[in-house]
Design an enzyme around this catalytic site. Structure first.
Site, mmCIF file in Angstrom:
data_model
loop_
_atom_site.group_PDB
_atom_site.id
_atom_site.type_symbol
_atom_site.label_atom_id
_atom_site.label_comp_id
_atom_site.label_asym_id
_atom_site.label_seq_id
_atom_site.Cartn_x
_atom_site.Cartn_y
_atom_site.Cartn_z
ATOM 1 N N ASP A 179 0.230 -1.368 -0.042
ATOM 2 C CA ASP A 179 0.057 0.418 0.450
ATOM 3 C C ASP A 179 0.563 1.518 -0.088
ATOM 4 O O ASP A 179 0.448 2.173 -0.333
ATOM 5 C CB ASP A 179 -1.111 0.259 1.430
ATOM 6 C CG ASP A 179 -2.492 0.950 1.182
ATOM 7 O OD1 ASP A 179 -2.320 1.581 -0.173
ATOM 8 O OD2 ASP A 179 -2.576 1.291 2.057
ATOM 9 N N HIS A 429 2.153 3.403 7.128
ATOM 10 C CA HIS A 429 2.138 4.368 6.075
ATOM 11 C C HIS A 429 0.953 5.129 5.912
ATOM 12 O O HIS A 429 0.863 6.383 4.659
ATOM 13 C CB HIS A 429 2.351 4.086 4.684
ATOM 14 C CG HIS A 429 0.848 2.260 4.658
ATOM 15 N ND1 HIS A 429 1.175 1.151 5.099
ATOM 16 C CD2 HIS A 429 -0.067 2.747 3.855
ATOM 17 C CE1 HIS A 429 0.495 0.781 5.142
ATOM 18 N NE2 HIS A 429 -0.707 1.506 4.152
HETATM 19 ZN ZN LIG Z 1 -2.904 0.177 4.078
#
Ligand SMILES: [Zn+2]
Length: 1002
Positions: A179, A429
């Site tokens: 991601d 993140h």
């Molecule tokens: Zn994520």
């Protein structure tokens, strides 16, 4: 063959294969993990590896705690505890099923709540490869805004849990960043050094992806270091076909709404044939972009598998019916698999792979959708995270130096693990990246603050045991706004500076005080020149009732390497204050006539008489003079009012115009000039100010900027930059660091690996600046160091810019669902203060300055104050006011990266060569260090070299090997080359070496 046999056994079930599937014989799992547990494939067919997985953000729309428990369902139906509870019985019931787990921050919490029998079962599943850990860090960290020190720490923390709990079978083989919004080269290099065999990710520029699909370069070798000998930083890297989601129409989670497989032929809605043919078509289409007879499909997404049966029941049917079609001529073979089993097949294909040596920034998912805003989003959180790492390293080191007395002493029970875990979470993140909801950002900060509290206890214990003096320690955490109420009124106090670097450093200390005249004495008792100056109005504006000091005491301090130096301060009568003030005013008036200039023996900074801006910087030693105009501007943010328009948001930067708007019309300036420093105060606007500061003997100009609250009353979101304009001929080239380590060359409107169609002339040229950005011509280099991660670029030749703050009014439609408009302390809008350090020097000499100063910034000396002089901690100890834990300082090219207590009997030590090849004629050379003669605080009784992530002995590291187009001149493992003796180790440029040491305190 062994592989095949094992897997056939799985299919034939327990009774027929007692050797392989009777792991309980001795009451312990058999430990047949790794590639040998991989499922059988069919070499004549296209093999589709289905990877059941869940992507569990360690905080994003909800806090990490809310995600774990599944709370706050109004925001998102997501509860990690239910996922693991639901998956394990599915795996238990069917040995062919597989599942991968990634985020140890969650798994660790779940594990603590399990019964012994459940733990035993899970250990068995792990040992058989049915539950596999991939990546295995505390979180899946961001790659743009994270510092390498914290990446290494958070990976090490996750590995530690896996290793302690599951042993070798818990060691992840594959890195998995499905991601994060773009990928740094340093991250790949660190992964390679951690022993990973391969790396998979989901997000890359849409043009890059298209190009790779066309060229079948979705998978290749990433040569991730320009310095480390190959293949030490080579990492096989694969781009996943569909981000990390399943193919469309094949999502069978409780959070999805695709049709289940309805296999009752009597039903009107029977859809098996339809799904089988769609699946085969989809697989063949996907295979066109990949090179082997294997493809991967990620079956899962954000917080999937809370009801694992839904996914598995449909996947079981998919496998059954698709494979049944082989009887009627299909060449598609589908199986449960894992990323490592997929990787293993790619490796066995024995192809020659192409090589990449740049990075994957910036990331865009459309022509006007550059994810370059988050490089700067939430600048205060980004600074707090960086500062927290500074404090954590101090805490880690003092835990070792203070021995057992640091964890438990007269100040209570100290603990470094709280901050270590909070830092692990903060690397996620959607954490330090600034892309979380506001309440989640607040929670990250709160978790860090709780970690600080526990470290303060530990540090107090350690310092009093090392100094022999029990003191009333005061930790002032708001010195950046000159606030420390407990110190302000004191007549007598001490200032202890702890230096986490392995070389002595000189710094200027600024303490908020209310007196006007002080004596300061150094650790030997000699008096130190000091200065008292009024707290500026800029700073007073920021305090909002948090402190009342009217002055700041400033003095230079030299701090011992890996140790502390204690300075004593006492207040004198205030009689001499007027002469001081007069002196500084006189200088001020004198300078005004000649045009404003500040200078020390190295640098002169000139200001434009009309604008008040910096107009020129001179390096007096090197006789260099460069016109430099430094000024603030803002981009007005695009808004998302209509469908075709993309707005700037937490992730995306999309300025309305190419040219930013200058911040001021007419600027007021004034100067403060003393014997220790000279400052020019630039009052740029009601919400932007800056102090240009030059300390005596420092080789850089310090720009302390204060920005906010950004006004948005005009309904325009604003993204504020600090820009340096020069006549340097830079030909579109500038340089940015990768996670604080190696430097990458950037070229405007260009990507090294495909022909870029540039659609955003500003946002499309932004890159993450973790610690520094610079530009140069043939002779001169202008370097700017930052104190946190920021976005930066060079939009015109000779110009550098850094985005310092942003406030936006619209969400950018990437899921966070909030406009990035931080309320700040009082709800009126966030004010941010930070520093840029500016170096002007020759190209040849610049690395020696920025390398050393960058380390001195992120591992700065920590200031701990104490009231009075304290009482003896122990009667047999003398009071020690200066100590270094080293026998001698490390040479300038060596950095002590980690010194941390690992367990009750061993210590983690990392040494790093902090120069790149060719950067410095003095320091870009191999350097040797004798570990046996390094520390004075303790004796090293044994040394064992480990992999970077500390979960394998270096000598046991054995990675898969790959053939590449540019055949690497593979050098044998770096571990022992050039080492002179058992305890003398050699480090080459940019090399990090990790050791487990046993120590005995002296
Ligand atoms: Zn994520």
């Amino acid at each position: 063959m062994a592989v095949r046999l094992g897997v056939e056994c799985l299919k034939l079930l327990l009774s027929l294969c007692p050797f392989i599937l009777s792991p309980w014989a001795n009451g312990e799992p058999a430990g047949r993990c790794g590639y040998q547990t991989c499922p059988a494939v069919n070499p004549r067919m296209l093999n589709v590896h289905l990877v059941p997985h869940t992507h569990d953000d360690v905080g994003w729309l909800k806090t990490v705690d809310q995600y774990y428990y599944g709370a706050n369902t109004g925001i998102q139906r997501a509860g990690v505890q239910y996922i693991l509870d639901s998956v394990i019985p599915q795996l238990q019931a069917d040995p062919t099923k597989r599942f991968i787990y990634v985020e140890v921050a969650f798994f660790y919490r779940w594990w603590k709540q399990q019964t012994d029998s459940m733990k035993k079962l899970v250990k068995q599943l792990v040992s058989e490869g049915r539950l596999e850990f991939v990546n295995g860090g505390w979180c899946m960290n961001d790659e743009a805004t994270t510092h390498y020190n914290s990446i290494i720490d958070q990976m090490t923390l996750g590995f530690q849990f896996l290793n302690d709990t599951f042993g070798e079978c818990g060691r992840p083989r594959v890195a998995w960043h499905i991601d994060p919004f773009g990928h740094s080269r340093e991250q790949a290099s660190l992964f390679a050094q951690m022993g990973f065999d391969g790396f998979f990710f989901g997000r890359l520029d849409y043009q890059d992806k298209q190009n790779r699909e066309d060229l079948k370069e979705m998978e290749q070798m990433w040569r991730a270091s320009a310095n480390l000998p190959k293949p030490n930083a080579d990492l096989f890297t694969g781009v996943l076909p569909n981000g990390y989601n399943p193919p469309s129409k094949l999502c069978w989670d409780v959070l999805c709404s695709d049709e289940p497989i309805k296999d009752n032929k009597d039903m009107d809605e029977y859809n098996v044939d339809q799904i089988v043919s769609y699946f085969i078509q989809t697989a063949r289409k996907q295979a066109k972009h990949y090179r082997t007879k294997h493809i991967i499909m990620t079956m899962g997404s954000d917080f999937h598998f809370q009801d694992a049966n839904m996914w598995y029941m449909n996947l079981d049917k998919l496998i059954k019916y698709v494979n049944a079609a082989q009887n009627t001529g299909s060449d598609v073979n589908v199986l449960y698999s894992t990323p490592s089993c997929y990787l293993y097949e790619l490796n066995k294909a024995n192809l020659t792979w192409s090589v990449k040596s740049d990075d994957f920034f910036p990331y865009a998912d459309g022509p006007h959708q550059f994810w370059t805003g988050y490089f700067t989003s939430r600048p205060a959180l980004k600074r707090y995270e960086r500062l927290s790492n500074n404090f954590l390293q101090v805490c880690n080191q003092l835990e070792v130096l203070g021995a057992s007395g640091s964890r438990s002493g007269s100040y209570g029970v100290g603990d470094s693990s709280v901050l270590r875990k909070a830092m692990g979470v903060a690397q996620h993140h959607d954490a330090v990246s600034g892309t979380e909801k506001q309440h989640v950002a607040d929670d990250y900060a709160k978790k860090l603050a709780k970690g600080w509290d526990r470290c303060e206890v530990l540090i107090s214990n350690a310092l009093s045991s090392l100094s022999g003096m029990k003191q009333n320690f005061i930790f002032c955490n708001k010195l950046n706004i000159s606030v420390c109420p407990r110190i302000e009124e004191l007549g007598k106090f001490t200032v202890t500076l702890y230096n986490p670097l392995a070389r002595a450093v000189s710094v200027y200390v600024r303490i908020p005080v209310n007196g006007t005249d002080y004596t300061v004495s150094d650790p030997t008792g000699s008096s130190v020149l000091n200065q008292v100056v009024a707290v500026s109005n800029f700073t007073k504006k920021l305090r909002k009732g948090r402190g009342y000091a009217v002055n700041e005491l400033v003095f230079p301090a030299r701090v011992a390497a890996l140790g502390f130096s204690t300075y004593s301060v006492s207040r004198k009568s205030d009689s001499s204050v007027f002469s001081r003030l007069l002196k500084s005013v006189r200088k001020h008036q004198h300078q005004r006539k000649e045009g404003l200039t500040i200078e020390n023996k190295y640098i002169r900074v000139l200001f434009d008489t009309h604008t008040g801006l910096i107009s020129r910087i001179e390096n007096l030693h090197k006789n260099l003079s460069l016109p430099v105009t430094q000024s603030f501007h803002w981009y007005s943010a695009s808004t998302g009012n209509h469908k075709s328009s993309q707005s700037s948001g937490a992730y995306i930067f999309r300025p309305k115009q190419g040219s930013p708007i200058p911040m001021f019309k007419k600027m007021k300036t004034y100067t403060v000039q003393t014997d220790l420093f000279q400052e020019v105060y630039q009052n740029i606007s009601s919400w932007c100010s800056q102090v240009v500061r030059l300390y005596k003997d420092q080789k850089f100009v310090e720009l302390e900027w204060t920005v906010g609250p950004i006004p948005v009353g005009d309904n325009v979101g604003k993204e504020v930059i600090s820009r340096f304009d020069t006549p340097l001929k830079t030909d579109g080239i500038f340089y940015t660091d990768s996670n604080g380590r190696e430097i990458l060359t950037r070229r405007r409107d260009y990507r090294p690996t495909w022909k870029l169609n540039q659609t955003e002339p500003v946002a499309g040229n932004y890159y993450p600046v973790n610690s520094r950005i610079y530009m140069k011509d043939g002779k001169i280099q202008l370097t700017v160091l930052t104190d946190r991660s920021q976005g930066g670029s060079s939009i015109q030749d000779g110009s550098l810019e850094l985005m310092v703050h942003r406030r936006l009014l619209y969400d950018d439609n990437r899921g966070v669902g909030e406009a990035l408009s931080e309320p700040g302390y009082d709800g009126k809008g966030l004010i941010v203060r930070g520093k840029h350090l500016v170096f002007l020097d020759t190209v040849d000499a610049s690395a020696e300055l920025h390398r050393l100063q960058a380390q001195a910034e992120y591992m700065a000396p920590w200031t701990i104050m104490a009231e009075g002089t304290g009482t003896p901690y122990s009667t047999h100890l003398n009071h020690i006011s200066e100590i270094s834990a080293l026998k001698e300082e490390l040479p300038h090219n060596l950095h002590l990266l980690t010194l941390a207590q690992w367990d009750s009997h061993s210590v983690l030590l990392r040494l790093e060569h902090q120069f790149e090849m060719g950067e410095s004629s003095v320091y870009s050379k191999p350097v040797a260090v004798d570990l046996a003669n390094l520390f004075s605080a303790f004796e090293i009784t044994s040394v064992e070299e480990m992999s970077l992530g500390f979960n394998q002995r270096k000598k046991d590291v054995s990675r898969l090997t790959w053939k590449t187009v540019q055949e690497a001149h593979y050098v044998k493992s770096a571990s022992s080359r050039n080492d002179i003796s058992k305890h003398t180790v050699v480090l080459n440029p940019m090399e990090i070496r990790t050791f487990r040491i046993h120590i005995q305190h002296r």
